[in-house]
Design an enzyme around this catalytic site. Structure first.
Site, PDB file in Angstrom:
ATOM      1  CG  LEU A  32      -3.952 -47.856 -33.738  1.00  0.00           C
ATOM      2  CD1 LEU A  32      -4.760 -47.140 -34.819  1.00  0.00           C
ATOM      3  CD2 LEU A  32      -2.514 -47.389 -33.759  1.00  0.00           C
ATOM      4  CG  ASP A  33      -2.863 -45.455 -26.935  1.00  0.00           C
ATOM      5  OD1 ASP A  33      -2.625 -46.632 -26.638  1.00  0.00           O
ATOM      6  OD2 ASP A  33      -2.035 -44.533 -26.795  1.00  0.00           O
ATOM      7  CE  LYS A  34     -12.684 -43.985 -25.103  1.00  0.00           C
ATOM      8  NZ  LYS A  34     -13.238 -43.682 -23.758  1.00  0.00           N
TER       9      LYS A  34
END
Length: 343
Positions: free
Chosen positions: A148-150
């Site tokens: 998942l993105d940050k």
């Protein structure tokens, strides 16, 4: 000509481009002068913003240089080959001998990379799981089968041994076409689609100018997102301004939901990369919703649903995650203006 000043932490090399190198790619010029570094390493340094031409950061390895250009290459000190264990708290949803499911918070980077050598999910997993963590993902990504993105919150599954890693990786590679894999995301977006549900089938690739971004591109990798409107929100003027969408992934490309929704004119609230052109729409929200959006400081995206087949037992596992406090606050504020359930 190469000048190498001695700095305490970062080694800086300055290269003056000669007449014979006019029009040559930046990465090739650097490879000619900085012979101690591989082409792969130099490309990574360019993409990480470690190279400047005439004082301007250039992130394109294919940038063509001119005579007299002064190239500055900043090489960070060597890092340990393997990430260190760090006692970072984890929100564990499920754990057994083969896998662990966590609810990832905002701001947590999944694996070490340039600029994020520590403080990542991998560092936390090494501390929590110890030597059992699967090594198939490589030194920097042990156990990781998806990411998942940050600043995207929500559910992730991690393999704790190699057998589980192979089986989970196969499920994610299949994208749920022939198996039980499910990935559901709640996305707060600008505007309201003109129909209740639909599918976005647009190929994705690296942005031609900004390499850290993705874009819809002919010849890119296949990317398919299915969506359905759950709620519609009116602005302070009583007209539709935003909506809550359920997204299901058929593929799992970098930034897929963010790029796809922006491509159909409905970027995520709070997305500074793909929704920057929609910031002025915040003025149409009511005071509470404006305050909630200002408080958010990230893209409004949450991985709320994860369904997988257990890699060893074959049991169908389904996990759900409630909205984190910042998105719950945003939802309640948007509903407070005027909310219409879809359907």
């Amino acid at each position: 000509m190469v000048e190498t000043p001695d700095l305490i932490e970062t080694k800086v090399e300055t290269i003056l481009v000669g007449e014979a190198e006019v029009g040559v790619r930046l990465d090739r010029v650097l490879a000619t002068h900085a012979t101690a570094l591989s082409r792969t390493r130099l490309k990574a340094l360019i993409l990480a913003g470690r190279v400047a031409v005439g004082g301007r950061t250039i992130r394109d390895p294919g940038h063509r240089v001119n005579a007299g250009d002064r190239l500055t290459l900043a090489v960070p000190p060597p890092e340990e080959a393997a990430p260190r264990a760090e006692a970072i708290p984890l929100a564990i949803v499920h754990e057994d001998d083969d896998l662990i499911v966590i609810d990832k918070p905002e701001g947590l980077v999944v694996h070490p990379a340039a600029g994020n050598r520590g403080g990542t999910l991998v560092n936390a997993l090494i501390a929590h799981c110890g030597a059992s963590l699967s090594g198939i993902g490589g030194v920097k990504r042990p156990g990781i089968v998806h990411r998942l993105d940050k600043d995207t919150t929500g559910l992730m599954v991690i393999a704790k041994n190699d057998r589980a890693h192979r089986a989970l990786a196969a499920q994610f590679a299949d994208h749920g076409r022939s198996g039980p894999l499910e990935r559901g995301y709640l996305a707060f977006v600008w505007g309201v689609p003109d129909r209740p549900r639909g599918t976005i089938d647009k190929p994705l690739g690296r942005h031609p100018q900004a390499r850290e971004r993705m874009a819809v591109r002919a010849g890119g990798r296949t990317a398919v997102t299915h969506w359905e409107v759950l709620e519609r929100y009116d602005g302070a003027d009583g007209k539709p301004v935003a909506s809550l969408i359920d997204c299901r992934l058929e593929t799992g490309r970098t930034h897929q939901i963010r790029v796809h929704l922006a491509a159909i004119g409905h970027p995520l609230l709070g997305d500074r990369v793909y929704g920057a052109g929609y910031r002025t729409k915040a003025a149409r929200l009511g005071p509470e919703a404006q305050a909630a959006l200002q408080h958010l400081e990230r893209q409004a995206l949450h991985a709320y649903l994860l369904g997988v087949e257990h890699p060893i037992t074959g049991q169908h596992l389904v996990f759900r995650s409630v909205l984190p406090p910042d998105l719950d606050f945003l939802r309640r504020a948007l509903r407070g203006t005027n909310r219409h359930a879809a359907g």
